[in-house]
Scaffold this motif. Structure first.
Motif, mmCIF file in Angstrom:
data_model
loop_
_atom_site.group_PDB
_atom_site.id
_atom_site.type_symbol
_atom_site.label_atom_id
_atom_site.label_comp_id
_atom_site.label_asym_id
_atom_site.label_seq_id
_atom_site.Cartn_x
_atom_site.Cartn_y
_atom_site.Cartn_z
ATOM 1 N N CYS A 16 14.680 42.563 0.976
ATOM 2 C CA CYS A 16 15.667 41.542 1.305
ATOM 3 C C CYS A 16 17.054 41.967 0.851
ATOM 4 O O CYS A 16 18.047 41.629 1.456
ATOM 5 C CB CYS A 16 15.276 40.212 0.657
ATOM 6 S SG CYS A 16 16.263 38.805 1.188
ATOM 7 N N TYR A 26 20.558 47.317 17.882
ATOM 8 C CA TYR A 26 19.277 47.111 18.509
ATOM 9 C C TYR A 26 19.373 46.965 20.014
ATOM 10 O O TYR A 26 18.459 47.330 20.749
ATOM 11 C CB TYR A 26 18.644 45.838 17.927
ATOM 12 C CG TYR A 26 17.261 45.561 18.426
ATOM 13 C CD1 TYR A 26 17.036 44.563 19.375
ATOM 14 C CD2 TYR A 26 16.190 46.293 17.944
ATOM 15 C CE1 TYR A 26 15.754 44.306 19.818
ATOM 16 C CE2 TYR A 26 14.917 46.042 18.394
ATOM 17 C CZ TYR A 26 14.701 45.046 19.324
ATOM 18 O OH TYR A 26 13.429 44.810 19.771
ATOM 19 N N SER A 249 8.727 42.396 8.779
ATOM 20 C CA SER A 249 8.782 41.519 9.957
ATOM 21 C C SER A 249 8.971 40.057 9.585
ATOM 22 O O SER A 249 9.528 39.277 10.365
ATOM 23 C CB SER A 249 7.504 41.671 10.789
ATOM 24 O OG SER A 249 7.381 42.987 11.281
ATOM 25 N N ASP A 251 10.605 39.028 6.834
ATOM 26 C CA ASP A 251 11.809 38.857 6.027
ATOM 27 C C ASP A 251 12.957 38.360 6.902
ATOM 28 O O ASP A 251 13.211 38.879 8.004
ATOM 29 C CB ASP A 251 12.181 40.188 5.372
ATOM 30 C CG ASP A 251 13.429 40.075 4.527
ATOM 31 O OD1 ASP A 251 13.345 39.497 3.431
ATOM 32 O OD2 ASP A 251 14.490 40.544 4.981
ATOM 33 N N ALA A 252 13.683 37.347 6.414
ATOM 34 C CA ALA A 252 14.740 36.728 7.205
ATOM 35 C C ALA A 252 15.839 37.713 7.593
ATOM 36 O O ALA A 252 16.347 37.679 8.726
ATOM 37 C CB ALA A 252 15.343 35.550 6.425
ATOM 38 N N PHE A 253 16.205 38.598 6.662
ATOM 39 C CA PHE A 253 17.265 39.550 6.944
ATOM 40 C C PHE A 253 16.872 40.472 8.103
ATOM 41 O O PHE A 253 17.644 40.690 9.039
ATOM 42 C CB PHE A 253 17.604 40.368 5.720
ATOM 43 C CG PHE A 253 18.656 41.424 5.980
ATOM 44 C CD1 PHE A 253 19.995 41.131 5.898
ATOM 45 C CD2 PHE A 253 18.284 42.713 6.334
ATOM 46 C CE1 PHE A 253 20.959 42.086 6.155
ATOM 47 C CE2 PHE A 253 19.233 43.690 6.591
ATOM 48 C CZ PHE A 253 20.582 43.364 6.498
ATOM 49 N N TYR A 254 15.669 41.026 8.011
ATOM 50 C CA TYR A 254 15.240 41.973 9.041
ATOM 51 C C TYR A 254 14.939 41.294 10.359
ATOM 52 O O TYR A 254 15.047 41.909 11.433
ATOM 53 C CB TYR A 254 14.033 42.789 8.554
ATOM 54 C CG TYR A 254 14.435 43.855 7.555
ATOM 55 C CD1 TYR A 254 15.054 45.024 7.977
ATOM 56 C CD2 TYR A 254 14.253 43.651 6.192
ATOM 57 C CE1 TYR A 254 15.450 45.983 7.080
ATOM 58 C CE2 TYR A 254 14.649 44.613 5.287
ATOM 59 C CZ TYR A 254 15.252 45.787 5.732
ATOM 60 O OH TYR A 254 15.649 46.734 4.824
ATOM 61 N N LYS A 255 14.575 40.022 10.314
ATOM 62 C CA LYS A 255 14.405 39.288 11.556
ATOM 63 C C LYS A 255 15.717 39.261 12.327
ATOM 64 O O LYS A 255 15.747 39.439 13.557
ATOM 65 C CB LYS A 255 13.930 37.851 11.277
ATOM 66 C CG LYS A 255 12.450 37.713 10.973
ATOM 67 C CD LYS A 255 12.068 36.255 10.810
ATOM 68 C CE LYS A 255 10.578 36.108 10.579
ATOM 69 N NZ LYS A 255 10.174 34.679 10.427
ATOM 70 N N GLN A 256 16.802 39.034 11.596
ATOM 71 C CA GLN A 256 18.108 39.013 12.245
ATOM 72 C C GLN A 256 18.552 40.410 12.634
ATOM 73 O O GLN A 256 19.049 40.642 13.738
ATOM 74 C CB GLN A 256 19.147 38.379 11.316
ATOM 75 C CG GLN A 256 20.548 38.308 11.924
ATOM 76 C CD GLN A 256 21.531 37.615 10.994
ATOM 77 O OE1 GLN A 256 21.172 37.145 9.926
ATOM 78 N NE2 GLN A 256 22.780 37.543 11.418
ATOM 79 N N GLU A 257 18.360 41.362 11.714
ATOM 80 C CA GLU A 257 18.806 42.733 11.952
ATOM 81 C C GLU A 257 18.084 43.376 13.140
ATOM 82 O O GLU A 257 18.689 44.114 13.908
ATOM 83 C CB GLU A 257 18.567 43.570 10.695
ATOM 84 C CG GLU A 257 19.154 44.965 10.743
ATOM 85 C CD GLU A 257 20.662 44.964 10.656
ATOM 86 O OE1 GLU A 257 21.263 45.995 10.997
ATOM 87 O OE2 GLU A 257 21.255 43.933 10.277
ATOM 88 N N CYS A 258 16.805 43.064 13.278
ATOM 89 C CA CYS A 258 16.003 43.700 14.317
ATOM 90 C C CYS A 258 15.795 42.826 15.536
ATOM 91 O O CYS A 258 15.039 43.174 16.448
ATOM 92 C CB CYS A 258 14.637 44.115 13.743
ATOM 93 S SG CYS A 258 14.761 45.414 12.475
ATOM 94 N N GLY A 259 16.417 41.670 15.554
ATOM 95 C CA GLY A 259 16.319 40.800 16.712
ATOM 96 C C GLY A 259 14.925 40.260 16.958
ATOM 97 O O GLY A 259 14.478 40.124 18.109
#
Length: 260
Positions: A16, A26, A249, A251-259
């Motif tokens: 995170c 992306y 997958s 994690d909130a940050f990576y959800k945003q970062e990876c769309g």
């Protein structure tokens, strides 16, 4: 909280915080990837291969040059290995010649290092990696662990531009974290012992060692049996990959970062 829950929670905190984040566009199109191999290259209609062909190391501050030298040395030492499955497969040692380390105060961003895909700063035989200024006085092994993560992203970029491999955003991160563990296994006995001692005894464990500890704990607590060395090795690899992919997958940050 059970030990495994603590370890997974620790890894979530590190993820995170954005350790080794790839600033990855992306939604970039494949056409964009194909036409601009690197700034400064001449585009004559054919797609020039991107990579590191230099036999001379780029100039870096001594602390980073030492870490890059350590990475190259440990990867090159693998010629003694007879088992291909044990070899470091994430990037070639020559890539160390084309890495430029850029220091930046990244405390506010909550990250320790980054490599930006399709950055305008990328040139032929020149791939800039940004690291937090705190690594100016970090020991060489810890710096090398961070760089092994970011250099994996550099190789992913090279593969992507050359159309040899294209991973999803989450898979890029999973592979980069596993590369750190793979590099750790290449260290000599004294380096491994020193890192392990710190993992067991440091009250304020360095983030690089926290990540290592979390991944090694996942491996130790896997349900892989003893049906042969190859089976156990492949089972643990798949188990670790699955755990990391789930954590990233969700994690909130990576959800945003990876769309996601």
């Amino acid at each position: 909280m059970k030990k495994k829950q603590v370890i997974v929670a620790c890894l979530l905190v590190i993820l995170c915080a954005g350790l080794g984040i790839v600033v990855y566009f992306y939604f970039s199109s494949k056409d964009d990837i194909g036409i601009a191999s690197t700034p400064g290259s001449t585009n004559t209609g054919s797609k020039a291969k991107v990579g590191c062909t230099s036999d001379v190391r780029l100039e870096n501050e001594p602390q980073y040059d030492r870490a890059l030298s350590l990475i190259k040395q440990r990867i090159d030492n693998q010629f003694d290995f007879t088992d291909e499955k044990l070899k470091f497969a994430y990037f070639p040692s020559q890539l160390t010649n084309c890495i430029k380390i850029v220091e930046k105060n990244m405390e506010g961003a909550g990250i320790e290092g980054s490599f930006t895909f399709h950055s305008e700063d990328i040139q032929d035989n020149y791939f800039p990696i940004t690291v937090d200024v705190g690594y100016s006085d970090t020991d060489d092994v810890l710096t090398a662990l961070l760089l092994s993560h970011e250099m994996t992203h550099v190789q992913q970029y090279i593969n992507e531009v050359n159309n040899t491999e294209e991973l999803l955003c989450v898979d890029k991160e999973v592979e980069a974290f596993i590369a750190q563990l793979g590099f750790y296994t290449l260290l000599n006995n004294e380096e491994i012992s020193a890192a392990y001692y710190r993992i067991q005894n440091d009250d304020h464990l360095h983030p690089q060692l926290q990540v290592l500890d979390a991944m090694m704990t996942i491996n130790r607590e896997s349900s892989c049996g003893f049906e042969g060395v190859d089976f156990g090795r492949e089972c643990k690899r798949k188990n670790l990959y699955s755990h990391l992919k789930t954590i990233i997958s969700e994690d909130a940050f990576y959800k945003q970062e990876c769309g996601l």
